[in-house]
Design an enzyme around this catalytic site. Structure first.
Site, short mmCIF file in Angstrom:
data_model
loop_
_atom_site.label_atom_id
_atom_site.label_comp_id
_atom_site.label_asym_id
_atom_site.label_seq_id
_atom_site.Cartn_x
_atom_site.Cartn_y
_atom_site.Cartn_z
N TRP A 130 0.66 -1.15 -0.17
CA TRP A 130 -0.13 -0.01 0.08
C TRP A 130 0.96 1.23 -0.02
O TRP A 130 1.66 1.51 1.06
CB TRP A 130 -0.81 -0.04 1.18
CG TRP A 130 -1.76 0.81 1.49
CD1 TRP A 130 -2.73 1.39 0.44
CD2 TRP A 130 -2.15 1.79 2.47
NE1 TRP A 130 -3.66 2.18 0.98
CE2 TRP A 130 -3.14 2.52 2.26
CE3 TRP A 130 -1.75 1.75 3.66
CZ2 TRP A 130 -3.77 3.51 3.24
CZ3 TRP A 130 -2.05 2.63 4.73
CH2 TRP A 130 -3.10 3.56 4.31
N ASP A 211 0.50 -5.11 9.63
CA ASP A 211 -0.70 -4.16 9.30
C ASP A 211 -1.98 -4.80 9.06
O ASP A 211 -1.86 -5.54 8.14
CB ASP A 211 -0.26 -3.31 7.95
CG ASP A 211 -1.26 -2.24 7.67
OD1 ASP A 211 -2.63 -2.45 8.32
OD2 ASP A 211 -1.13 -1.47 6.87
N LYS A 246 -12.46 -0.48 8.21
CA LYS A 246 -13.19 -1.05 7.27
C LYS A 246 -14.39 -2.16 7.94
O LYS A 246 -15.16 -1.95 7.60
CB LYS A 246 -12.18 -1.90 6.46
CG LYS A 246 -10.80 -1.36 6.18
CD LYS A 246 -11.15 -0.33 4.79
CE LYS A 246 -9.84 0.99 4.96
NZ LYS A 246 -9.71 1.15 3.44
C1 PLP Z 1 -3.06 -1.81 3.92
C2 PLP Z 1 -3.90 -0.71 4.75
N1 PLP Z 1 -3.17 -0.28 5.95
C3 PLP Z 1 -3.75 0.42 6.70
C4 PLP Z 1 -4.77 1.34 6.27
C5 PLP Z 1 -5.22 2.32 7.16
O1 PLP Z 1 -6.54 2.72 7.21
P1 PLP Z 1 -6.88 3.85 8.29
O2 PLP Z 1 -6.01 4.95 8.64
O3 PLP Z 1 -8.20 4.51 7.51
O4 PLP Z 1 -7.56 3.22 9.36
C6 PLP Z 1 -5.51 0.91 5.03
C7 PLP Z 1 -6.39 1.58 4.54
O5 PLP Z 1 -6.99 1.74 3.38
C8 PLP Z 1 -4.80 0.03 4.30
O6 PLP Z 1 -5.42 -0.52 3.25
#
Ligand code: PLP
Length: 395
Positions: A130, A211, A246
């Site tokens: 990501w 993660d 999510k």
């Molecule tokens: C792989 C991954 N890690 C972490 C996140 C963190 O999301 P957030 O900061 O919105 O909780 C996301 C969100 O798209 C993600 O796809």
């Protein structure tokens, strides 16, 4: 001073979503952004969250700060959900957890604590990963390394290449792994592969950082953390960046947690103190609303059962969409799309070239990332035919 500021290009993912919103094509389809969409194209509020929110509005007496470490009920509930009591066994006193603004905040706090340890090692990320991992980690001052992960030729994990690369990771290095539902590929490690990685971490001495942004979106709440729990059972130190964006639909409430599993209770206290200090210097105090909702949902048996049932229904829908999409693509193109049904979570690469991804955008209003990553959860009965026709037209 502002005159000297260069204008930055839009974010690679959010920029495309904005381009799609501005597109007047009535048949456009947005498969870019990583948000769960239901059959009618909405990102729903979970029923249990709505109920918890009503309770909270009625009962909340103050908007004073919550403790810097976070809401205690939320911390207890999320640590139990993620780590589970069995994996910890006698090490349950060795866990330090600090609430963070979303999974991003948790990755950053995790990186800050690792940096504070004085390590000179690198953070190894998967190729691809990501893209936001890069700024989140490097802004702590840690350096990045990369290990091979996804092979576009086989549409799967190249485990031989991954382990070859990670053979060079040693004590002081950190290996960032996606707990489940790998973003962007959807290609996850098998249980045997997780066990092998855990063995490598234990023998070579590197620290896994997991993660975990999609627990419950792959196969189920417990199955999705099989790998993480293997690591916790075998490796002395594990960092987890958990997000409820999510799986509890709390995107805008910025609800996450950095969890540090260490060798003893002193290390647990040290990690918490370091994470709190990092938070203090970056944004000071944690946001309350999402954590207070999540704490209630996780801690109240009725709300919890309601949430788990709704999450299961989402997971079942995503996996059903994967099967249907695979079938329709195969019927339309005569090619093998079996990987779509095998992959997990919201994302898959369709295997289009960058040129083809741009062509479906300009000719059909079908928006996917240039890498051809799509969000499966944005497919529905109303747009699937259009998506299949557009993809078929460029293959
Ligand atoms: C792989 C991954 N890690 C972490 C996140 C963190 O999301 P957030 O900061 O919105 O909780 C996301 C969100 O798209 C993600 O796809």
């Amino acid at each position: 001073m502002f005159e000297e500021l260069p204008l930055l290009p839009p974010d690679s993912i959010l920029g495309l979503a904005a381009e799609c919103r501005a597109d007047p094509n009535p048949d456009k389809v947005d498969l870019t952004i990583g948000i769960y969409m239901d059959e009618s194209g909405n990102c729903p509020v979970f029923n249990a969250v709505r109920l918890a929110q009503r309770q909270l509005v009625d009962e909340e007496q103050t908007k004073s700060y919550i403790p810097p470490q976070g809401d205690p009920q939320f911390i207890e509930g999320l640590v139990e959900l993620v780590v589970g009591s069995d994996a910890l066994g006698v090490r349950s006193g060795n866990v330090g957890a600090v609430q963070a603004p979303g999974g991003c905040g948790a990755v950053r706090l995790g990186a800050e604590v690792l940096k504070a340890s004085g390590t000179k090692g690198k953070v190894w990320v998967s190729d691809p990963t990501w893209p936001v991992h890069v700024p989140l980690i490097t802004s702590s001052g840690l350096e990045l390394g990369q290990y091979r992960y996804y092979d576009p030729a086989t549409h799967g994990v190249d485990f031989v290449a991954m382990t070859e690369d990670l053979a060079a990771a040693g004590a002081g290095d950190i290996v960032l792994l996606h707990g489940c539902c790998h973003n962007p590929s959807g290609a996850d490690l098998t249980p045997e592969q997780w066990r092998e990685i855990a063995g490598m971490a234990a023998s070579q001495g590197f620290t896994p950082m997991v993660d975990l942004a999609y627990q419950g979106f792959g196969e189920g709440l417990d199955t999705d953390v099989y790998g993480l729990r293997c690591l916790i059972e075998q490796v002395p130190e594990v960092v987890v960046a958990a997000s409820l964006s999510k799986n509890m639909g709390l995107y805008r409430e910025r609800t996450g947690m950095a969890i540090f599993v260490g060798p003893n209770s002193r290390t647990a206290e040290a990690t918490v103190s370091q994470a709190k200090a990092a938070a203090r210097r970056i944004y000071s105090m944690p946001p309350a609303h999402g954590a207070l909702l999540a704490g209630r949902v996780l801690g109240d048996p009725v709300l919890r059962a309601d949430w788990e049932a709704e999450l299961t229904a989402m997971c079942v829908r995503i996996n059903g969409l994967r099967l249907e999409f695979q079938k329709r693509l195969e019927n339309a193109t005569g090619r093998d799309f079996g990987f779509i049904a095998k992959e997990k979570g919201m994302f898959s690469f369709l295997g289009l070239s960058e040129e083809q991804a741009k062509q479906v955008r300009s000719e059909h209003g079908l928006y996917m990332l240039n890498s051809s990553r799509i969000n499966i959860a944005s497919l529905n009965a109303g747009n699937m035919d259009r998506v299949v026709a557009a993809v078929t037209s460029v293959l």
